[in-house]
Motif scaffolding. Structure first.
Motif, PDB file in Angstrom:
ATOM      1  N   GLY A   3     -13.426  11.361  10.408  1.00  0.00           N
ATOM      2  CA  GLY A   3     -13.604  10.386   9.346  1.00  0.00           C
ATOM      3  C   GLY A   3     -12.914   9.068   9.634  1.00  0.00           C
ATOM      4  N   ASN A   4     -12.875   8.222   8.620  1.00  0.00           N
ATOM      5  CA  ASN A   4     -12.236   6.920   8.730  1.00  0.00           C
ATOM      6  C   ASN A   4     -10.755   7.082   8.455  1.00  0.00           C
ATOM      7  N   CYS A   5      -9.957   6.875   9.469  1.00  0.00           N
ATOM      8  CA  CYS A   5      -8.519   7.084   9.298  1.00  0.00           C
ATOM      9  C   CYS A   5      -7.859   5.928   8.576  1.00  0.00           C
ATOM     10  N   GLY A   6      -8.503   4.783   8.497  1.00  0.00           N
ATOM     11  CA  GLY A   6      -7.957   3.676   7.733  1.00  0.00           C
ATOM     12  C   GLY A   6      -6.795   2.971   8.386  1.00  0.00           C
ATOM     13  N   ALA A   7      -6.675   3.061   9.709  1.00  0.00           N
ATOM     14  CA  ALA A   7      -5.534   2.467  10.396  1.00  0.00           C
ATOM     15  C   ALA A   7      -5.436   0.974  10.175  1.00  0.00           C
ATOM     16  N   ASP A   8      -6.549   0.321   9.886  1.00  0.00           N
ATOM     17  CA  ASP A   8      -6.519  -1.130   9.699  1.00  0.00           C
ATOM     18  C   ASP A   8      -6.276  -1.522   8.246  1.00  0.00           C
ATOM     19  N   ARG A   9      -6.142  -0.586   7.347  1.00  0.00           N
ATOM     20  CA  ARG A   9      -5.994  -0.908   5.926  1.00  0.00           C
ATOM     21  C   ARG A   9      -4.547  -1.112   5.501  1.00  0.00           C
ATOM     22  N   VAL A  10      -3.608  -0.666   6.289  1.00  0.00           N
ATOM     23  CA  VAL A  10      -2.205  -0.740   5.922  1.00  0.00           C
ATOM     24  C   VAL A  10      -1.539  -1.758   6.823  1.00  0.00           C
ATOM     25  N   SER A  11      -0.969  -2.806   6.221  1.00  0.00           N
ATOM     26  CA  SER A  11      -0.354  -3.845   7.046  1.00  0.00           C
ATOM     27  C   SER A  11       1.092  -4.078   6.623  1.00  0.00           C
ATOM     28  N   PHE A  12       1.955  -3.229   7.103  1.00  0.00           N
ATOM     29  CA  PHE A  12       3.389  -3.337   6.881  1.00  0.00           C
ATOM     30  C   PHE A  12       4.073  -3.173   8.222  1.00  0.00           C
ATOM     31  N   SER A  13       5.259  -3.687   8.336  1.00  0.00           N
ATOM     32  CA  SER A  13       6.084  -3.474   9.513  1.00  0.00           C
ATOM     33  C   SER A  13       7.243  -2.563   9.124  1.00  0.00           C
ATOM     34  N   LEU A  14       7.503  -1.571   9.943  1.00  0.00           N
ATOM     35  CA  LEU A  14       8.627  -0.678   9.675  1.00  0.00           C
ATOM     36  C   LEU A  14       9.964  -1.400   9.778  1.00  0.00           C
ATOM     37  N   ARG A  15       9.978  -2.550  10.434  1.00  0.00           N
ATOM     38  CA  ARG A  15      11.209  -3.331  10.573  1.00  0.00           C
ATOM     39  C   ARG A  15      11.374  -4.386   9.489  1.00  0.00           C
ATOM     40  N   ASP A  16      10.398  -4.497   8.616  1.00  0.00           N
ATOM     41  CA  ASP A  16      10.468  -5.465   7.522  1.00  0.00           C
ATOM     42  C   ASP A  16      11.619  -5.055   6.600  1.00  0.00           C
ATOM     43  N   PRO A  17      12.563  -5.961   6.335  1.00  0.00           N
ATOM     44  CA  PRO A  17      13.697  -5.629   5.464  1.00  0.00           C
ATOM     45  C   PRO A  17      13.272  -5.083   4.103  1.00  0.00           C
ATOM     46  N   ALA A  18      12.169  -5.572   3.561  1.00  0.00           N
ATOM     47  CA  ALA A  18      11.692  -5.079   2.266  1.00  0.00           C
ATOM     48  C   ALA A  18      11.264  -3.615   2.364  1.00  0.00           C
ATOM     49  N   VAL A  19      10.627  -3.242   3.463  1.00  0.00           N
ATOM     50  CA  VAL A  19      10.215  -1.846   3.674  1.00  0.00           C
ATOM     51  C   VAL A  19      11.445  -0.972   3.895  1.00  0.00           C
ATOM     52  N   ILE A  20      12.390  -1.471   4.660  1.00  0.00           N
ATOM     53  CA  ILE A  20      13.620  -0.708   4.917  1.00  0.00           C
ATOM     54  C   ILE A  20      14.393  -0.478   3.626  1.00  0.00           C
ATOM     55  N   SER A  22      13.293  -0.581   0.463  1.00  0.00           N
ATOM     56  CA  SER A  22      12.556   0.208  -0.527  1.00  0.00           C
ATOM     57  C   SER A  22      11.189   0.570   0.044  1.00  0.00           C
ATOM     58  N   PRO A  23      11.099   1.677   0.765  1.00  0.00           N
ATOM     59  CA  PRO A  23       9.852   2.021   1.459  1.00  0.00           C
ATOM     60  C   PRO A  23       8.770   2.609   0.563  1.00  0.00           C
ATOM     61  N   TRP A  24       9.018   2.749  -0.741  1.00  0.00           N
ATOM     62  CA  TRP A  24       8.100   3.482  -1.605  1.00  0.00           C
ATOM     63  C   TRP A  24       6.731   2.830  -1.710  1.00  0.00           C
ATOM     64  N   GLU A  25       6.653   1.505  -1.760  1.00  0.00           N
ATOM     65  CA  GLU A  25       5.343   0.833  -1.814  1.00  0.00           C
ATOM     66  C   GLU A  25       4.565   1.095  -0.527  1.00  0.00           C
ATOM     67  N   PHE A  26       5.269   1.039   0.598  1.00  0.00           N
ATOM     68  CA  PHE A  26       4.640   1.331   1.884  1.00  0.00           C
ATOM     69  C   PHE A  26       4.093   2.755   1.899  1.00  0.00           C
ATOM     70  N   TYR A  27       4.903   3.726   1.478  1.00  0.00           N
ATOM     71  CA  TYR A  27       4.462   5.123   1.452  1.00  0.00           C
ATOM     72  C   TYR A  27       3.255   5.298   0.533  1.00  0.00           C
ATOM     73  N   ARG A  28       3.320   4.689  -0.656  1.00  0.00           N
ATOM     74  CA  ARG A  28       2.212   4.800  -1.611  1.00  0.00           C
ATOM     75  C   ARG A  28       0.934   4.216  -1.022  1.00  0.00           C
TER      76      ARG A  28
END
Length: 64
Positions: A3-20, A22-28
Protein backbone atom coordinates in the motif's frame (compact mmCIF):
# COMPACT_ATOMS: atom_id res chain seq x y z
CA UNK A 1 5.65 -2.50 2.25
CA UNK A 2 2.19 -2.93 0.97
CA UNK A 3 0.00 0.00 0.00
CA UNK A 4 0.82 3.68 0.24
CA UNK A 5 3.21 4.08 3.13
CA UNK A 6 2.81 7.85 3.15
CA UNK A 7 6.52 8.59 3.56
CA UNK A 8 6.07 11.95 1.84
CA UNK A 9 3.16 13.07 4.04
CA UNK A 10 5.10 13.67 7.24
CA UNK A 11 7.57 16.55 7.23
CA UNK A 12 9.29 16.88 10.58
CA UNK A 13 12.92 16.69 11.58
CA UNK A 14 13.88 14.56 14.56
CA UNK A 15 16.46 17.24 15.41
CA UNK A 16 13.91 20.05 15.44
CA UNK A 17 13.91 21.52 18.98
CA UNK A 18 10.10 21.65 18.94
CA UNK A 19 9.92 17.91 18.17
CA UNK A 20 12.53 17.13 20.82
CA UNK A 21 10.73 19.21 23.46
CA UNK A 22 7.28 17.84 22.68
CA UNK A 23 7.19 14.98 20.16
CA UNK A 24 3.46 14.27 20.57
CA UNK A 25 2.32 16.24 17.49
CA UNK A 26 4.95 14.44 15.42
CA UNK A 27 3.81 11.03 16.74
CA UNK A 28 0.14 11.88 16.13
CA UNK A 29 0.84 13.05 12.58
CA UNK A 30 2.89 9.94 11.85
CA UNK A 31 0.16 7.64 13.19
CA UNK A 32 -2.64 9.49 11.39
CA UNK A 33 -0.75 9.12 8.13
CA UNK A 34 -0.26 5.41 9.00
CA UNK A 35 3.08 5.87 7.45
CA UNK A 36 6.78 5.53 7.27
CA UNK A 37 8.91 8.60 7.84
CA UNK A 38 12.50 9.02 6.71
CA UNK A 39 14.46 11.72 8.48
CA UNK A 40 17.03 12.76 5.88
CA UNK A 41 19.18 14.54 8.47
CA UNK A 42 19.71 11.45 10.60
CA UNK A 43 19.06 8.68 8.06
CA UNK A 44 16.55 7.16 10.48
CA UNK A 45 13.35 5.48 9.26
CA UNK A 46 10.35 5.53 11.61
CA UNK A 47 7.47 3.13 11.10
CA UNK A 48 4.04 3.83 12.55
CA UNK A 49 1.21 1.36 12.82
CA UNK A 50 1.11 -2.12 14.21
CA UNK A 51 0.75 -3.92 10.84
CA UNK A 52 3.60 -2.00 9.22
CA UNK A 53 5.87 -2.64 12.20
CA UNK A 54 5.06 -6.36 12.03
CA UNK A 55 5.84 -6.40 8.30
CA UNK A 56 9.22 -4.75 8.88
CA UNK A 57 10.10 -7.12 11.73
CA UNK A 58 9.20 -10.22 9.73
CA UNK A 59 11.16 -9.30 6.59
CA UNK A 60 14.70 -8.66 7.78
CA UNK A 61 16.16 -9.19 4.31
CA UNK A 62 14.18 -6.31 2.83
CA UNK A 63 14.35 -4.07 5.90
CA UNK A 64 17.85 -4.28 7.33
Amino acid sequence: MSGNCGADRVSFSLRDPAVIDSPWEFYRTLHEANSVHHDAETGVWLVAGYRLIQEVQRDNERFS
